[in-house]
Design an enzyme around this catalytic site. Structure first.
Site, PDB file in Angstrom:
ATOM      1  N   HIS A   1      -6.961  31.342  57.272  1.00  0.00           N
ATOM      2  CA  HIS A   1      -6.409  30.530  56.416  1.00  0.00           C
ATOM      3  C   HIS A   1      -5.172  30.300  54.984  1.00  0.00           C
ATOM      4  O   HIS A   1      -5.294  31.838  54.947  1.00  0.00           O
ATOM      5  CB  HIS A   1      -7.071  29.618  55.303  1.00  0.00           C
ATOM      6  CG  HIS A   1      -8.266  29.301  56.512  1.00  0.00           C
ATOM      7  ND1 HIS A   1      -9.578  29.468  56.470  1.00  0.00           N
ATOM      8  CD2 HIS A   1      -8.789  27.888  57.308  1.00  0.00           C
ATOM      9  CE1 HIS A   1      -9.928  28.308  57.477  1.00  0.00           C
ATOM     10  NE2 HIS A   1      -9.839  28.209  58.362  1.00  0.00           N
TER      11      HIS A   1
ATOM     12  N   SER B   1      -9.473  22.891  59.645  1.00  0.00           N
ATOM     13  CA  SER B   1      -9.397  23.277  58.771  1.00  0.00           C
ATOM     14  C   SER B   1      -7.787  23.768  58.440  1.00  0.00           C
ATOM     15  O   SER B   1      -8.133  23.960  56.613  1.00  0.00           O
ATOM     16  CB  SER B   1     -10.134  24.737  58.428  1.00  0.00           C
ATOM     17  OG  SER B   1      -9.497  25.461  59.237  1.00  0.00           O
TER      18      SER B   1
ATOM     19  N   ASP C   1      -7.819  33.396  52.703  1.00  0.00           N
ATOM     20  CA  ASP C   1      -8.778  33.954  53.843  1.00  0.00           C
ATOM     21  C   ASP C   1      -8.569  34.801  55.410  1.00  0.00           C
ATOM     22  O   ASP C   1      -7.111  34.457  55.552  1.00  0.00           O
ATOM     23  CB  ASP C   1     -10.074  33.250  53.654  1.00  0.00           C
ATOM     24  CG  ASP C   1     -10.102  32.490  54.946  1.00  0.00           C
ATOM     25  OD1 ASP C   1      -9.726  32.579  55.596  1.00  0.00           O
ATOM     26  OD2 ASP C   1     -10.989  30.990  54.926  1.00  0.00           O
TER      27      ASP C   1
END
Ligand SMILES: *[C@@H]1O[C@H](CO)[C@@H](O)[C@H](O)[C@H]1NC(C)=O
Ligand SMILES: *[C@@H]1O[C@H](CO)[C@@H](O)[C@H](O)[C@H]1NC(C)=O
Ligand SMILES: *[C@@H]1O[C@H](CO)[C@@H](O)[C@H](O)[C@H]1NC(C)=O
Ligand SMILES: *[C@@H]1O[C@H](CO)[C@@H](O)[C@H](O)[C@H]1NC(C)=O
Length: 372
Positions: free
Chosen positions: A337, A43, A334
């Site tokens: 991330h 990610s 978040d």
């Protein structure tokens, strides 16, 4: 009469030569010495592949407020805006590199993004919900054969050898046991587990090399125990870092530096850039104001202590969440991330940095794109 026939034949010949010369070889559309950008991993780099697979919202970011700062809509990137790889592409004068699974995407000249949020080097990591590294490699094979088919074998291979292959992998292999079933780690000691991750990554690197890839770039893994989402796992430790995860990350980073150094010695023409993501992130977490941030440890979006509860967007298990006013003030977007601003700073270091103090080497990304 003779003249008219002559000019007819001449015309016909010119037409014929124009029509047959260079057919199928796209010299006109394809910029000479193109350096494609291939992106693999998790990610930190996924530009939206997981929008198109059957997975859960834990591995997706295709809903508000993801994307709010830059794109103004959720693209599937786990950030408020662009990722590291988006900024690197920009520096390399490439457009945004689309996700491999994006419907209708077939012109791979500039490169392809194969990364999948939640993916690890191990097939077991979040199995069934992600595109693991090995599957990313088989998608890459399809693209490599498209290059040979479209440009001809020689030019296709020359182009692959100029291409830059960027990886972010490992974080999920080390985090997933703590997030799913910690007893997985009972079967291994730390060094055998890290050895498997590095072993599987090495296999993929060697496969790409065997197919003609020569230029590689890597980011190492952050101090995983200290990301907001990991700090809150043990309810009895009051938000301090999860040492077991950090220990694995530290071992991984040592092993990664070592294996790349060895590969460079063993594989003729193998060139790489390794960015110390870990130390760059730690600096910003510890001294946010030095880098223009207000908050280094708490995320912009999420809930609970450090906003470590992975609820940004309210589409996962926990529905309520808080969103900060200004993501630019935060290092973390978040629970796991980073914000676009953090990624931009990292990309600047990766692109133009030197081994000291920016921690990128032996090549930086700029050198890697420019050497042939
Ligand atoms: C998607 O995954 C769910 C649960 O894993 C499964 O029940 C469903 O059949 C899958 N859908 C498709 C289209 O594969
Ligand atoms: C880890 O396990 C392997 C094999 O199971 C063993 O060879 C190695 O010595 C162990 N390492 C440590 C640090 O315990
Ligand atoms: C790759 O990972 C698997 C587990 O998914 C492991 O059994 C295997 O030994 C690893 N391969 C290497 C070369 O380390
Ligand atoms: C928990 O952490 C907070 C902030 O770091 C601190 O103020 C508090 O005293 C800690 N509580 C305990 C029981 O250690």
């Amino acid at each position: 009469m003779g003249r008219r026939l002559g000019s007819f034949i001449f015309f016909f010949l010119v037409f014929f030569i124009n029509a047959t010369c260079c057919r199928g070889k796209s010299q006109q559309q394809f910029p000479k010495k193109q350096v494609p950008f291939f992106i693999f991993g998790d990610s930190f780099l996924d530009a939206g592949n997981n929008n198109y697979i059957n997975t859960s919202t834990l591995d997706q970011a295709n809903f508000w407020p993801y994307g709010l700062t830059y794109f103004k809509f959720p693209t599937g990137r786990f950030s408020d805006g662009r990722l590291l790889s988006d900024f690197i592409a920009k520096r390399a004068k490439l457009p945004l590199i689309p996700p491999f699974l994006q419907p209708g995407f077939r012109q791979y000249y500039h490169g392809v993004n194969f990364a999948s949020s939640g993916a690890g080097a191990l097939a077991e990591t979040f199995r069934g919900f992600v595109i693991d590294l090995k599957t990313q490699l088989s998608n890459y094979y399809k693209v490599a054969s498209w290059f040979r088919h479209t440009l001809g074998n020689d030019e296709g291979e020359a182009t692959i050898s100029r291409a830059v292959h960027l990886f972010s992998i490992g974080s999920n292999d080390y985090m997933s046991p703590f997030l799913t079933n910690p007893t997985i780690l009972n079967n291994y000691n730390d060094s055998t587990y890290v050895g498997m991750v590095i072993g599987n990554l090495t296999t993929v690197i060697k496969e790409i090399y065997r197919g003609g890839g020569r230029k590689f770039a890597f980011i190492n893994v952050p101090e995983l125990g200290c990301v907001p989402g990991m700090r809150i796992i043990k309810s009895d430790n009051n938000g301090s870092c999860l040492e077991d995860a950090t220990r694995l990350a530290t071992l991984h980073n040592k092993a990664l530096s070592k294996v790349l150094f060895e590969l460079e010695k063993r594989l003729e023409g193998f060139k790489y850039s390794l960015f110390d993501f870990n130390s760059n992130l730690r600096q910003r977490m510890q001294h946010p104001s030095k880098y223009g941030f207000k908050e280094g440890e708490t995320a912009c979006c999420g809930s609970g202590q450090y906003r470590g509860v992975f609820s940004c967007g309210g589409k996962r298990r926990v529905k309520e969440f808080q969103l900060c006013k200004n993501p630019k003030e935060y290092v973390f977007w978040d629970s796991y991330h980073l914000t676009e601003r953090t990624y931009r700073q990292f990309a600047d270091q990766m692109w133009g940095g030197t081994s000291n103090p920016d921690d990128v080497g032996p090549y930086n990304m700029k050198n890697l794109f420019q050497i042939h």
